[in-house]
Design a protein around this motif. Sequence first.
Motif, short mmCIF file in Angstrom:
data_model
loop_
_atom_site.label_atom_id
_atom_site.label_comp_id
_atom_site.label_asym_id
_atom_site.label_seq_id
_atom_site.Cartn_x
_atom_site.Cartn_y
_atom_site.Cartn_z
N HIS A 344 0.85 -1.53 -0.32
CA HIS A 344 -0.60 0.01 0.34
C HIS A 344 0.67 0.93 0.26
O HIS A 344 0.48 2.21 -0.84
CB HIS A 344 -0.95 0.23 1.12
N LEU A 347 2.47 1.74 -3.98
CA LEU A 347 1.75 2.37 -4.20
C LEU A 347 0.65 3.43 -4.50
O LEU A 347 0.38 4.33 -5.24
CB LEU A 347 0.25 1.12 -4.66
N LEU A 398 -4.14 1.96 -6.95
CA LEU A 398 -4.23 1.27 -6.29
C LEU A 398 -4.81 0.26 -6.18
O LEU A 398 -5.23 -0.25 -5.47
CB LEU A 398 -5.06 1.68 -4.72
N ASP A 401 -2.74 -3.27 -5.14
CA ASP A 401 -3.18 -3.09 -3.56
C ASP A 401 -3.48 -4.54 -3.13
O ASP A 401 -4.46 -5.42 -3.21
CB ASP A 401 -3.93 -1.70 -3.16
N ASN A 404 -6.25 -5.27 -0.79
CA ASN A 404 -7.67 -4.83 -1.52
C ASN A 404 -8.33 -6.38 -0.53
O ASN A 404 -9.37 -6.82 -1.33
CB ASN A 404 -8.30 -4.53 -2.74
#
Length: 433
Positions: A344, A347, A398, A401, A404
């Motif tokens: 995270h 990104l 994202l 990511d 997610n």
Amino acid sequence: MPEKESSVPPDAPTRRGLLGLVGAGVAGLAIGGVGGAGIASVLAKGAAADDAAADSDDGIVTFYGAHQAGITTPAQDRLHFASFRMVEGATRDDLIALFKDWTAAAAKLTRGEELGSGLEPDNSYLPPDDTGEAEGLHAGHLTLTFGLGHALFVGEDGTTDPFGIKHQLPKQFEPLPNFAFDLLEGTQSGGDLCVQACADDPQIAVHAIRNLSRIAIGRAHLVWSQLGFGRTSSTSRSQDTPRNLFGFKDGTMNIMSEETKALSQHVWVGDNAPEWLRGGSYLVARKILMTLESWDRSSLREQERVFGRTKRSGAPLSGGAEFDQPDFSAQQQSGDPAIDVAAHVRLAHPDNNEGTRILRRGYNFVDGSNPLGQMGGGLFFISFQSDPAAFVRVQKSLKPDLLNEYIRHVGSGLWAVPGGVKKGEFLAQALFE
């Protein structure tokens, strides 16, 4: 059309706003002789408010200024966010009157003062002008931040001009696109108007939204709202970095109120926008449900890989301390990146988004649990940016990511936040001139 000058002071509620305060069930009493004295009292007290004296009191964040409060204000611990829609048939005059009434109420609420005649109206046959649940709690650093939705300018179909302000729509103000993995619910998304109420005490924030909703009766109605606790970001260097419900520090690299240059570049809308929006911003709200039970079964190594930071200190996995810049070229002994390519922090970082930065101001939430015993908790994400494209740029980054796997976006909204209000004016006044 220019608005005609009004003889009613900006701090005094309009006639229709008074009817909202009294409530539809007893409106006839106010119109007749029985309620006349009560209305006169409301107007007199509203016009006589002494802003200058109140602004120096402890716990008060002034409502007036070049920018709306509640953006760079040191983030309070509690939130009540509310979205409103204008009622069918509402007119331009209704919208103007609502903004005037909300302005008058917001100036009082943020000073910790009672609305109108307060808890005890002069006529005991009328309901109180103030609901009373914040009595004795004082101002509590309450801030009220108002936003305008896209449909307010062009209607729900995007082609009409319901309030005569379509020509004031900024070219940057476009609805957010659909993002990967969105599972948005209409009952928790959008709205013509929004109000972000932040305070030290949840009852103060709820009291503010409750009374603003009452004032809006006949012109706008509440369509959804969200309570939040435990801020998930800092907006001042005087604040420690808080943690989200995953247990990680959140918003470490947030724009701080002390970063004047960054605020001008990334948060405040400049002179390229219509006058009513200059000094304002764009507010994005996203309700993000966290699959907490799945997360709690993940190893510490996996959790840190997802975020790209250590759980206890918040330092980047490339080494150093919390506020050190991540080194995305750093490698483990195995040769793999120290910070995963889909982490995270990588990104979302400005270095990977063409320098894009946003000011985050989110809150944790828990909306009970489901029949399976799973907690309905997550992050009510709020960000401010000078152009909605900034949020879109980061959100699209994202898509891969790792986070997610553990989150679901179930609510969304975008609003234009007008510039600050000067004393003697009302919210978004330049929009109608």
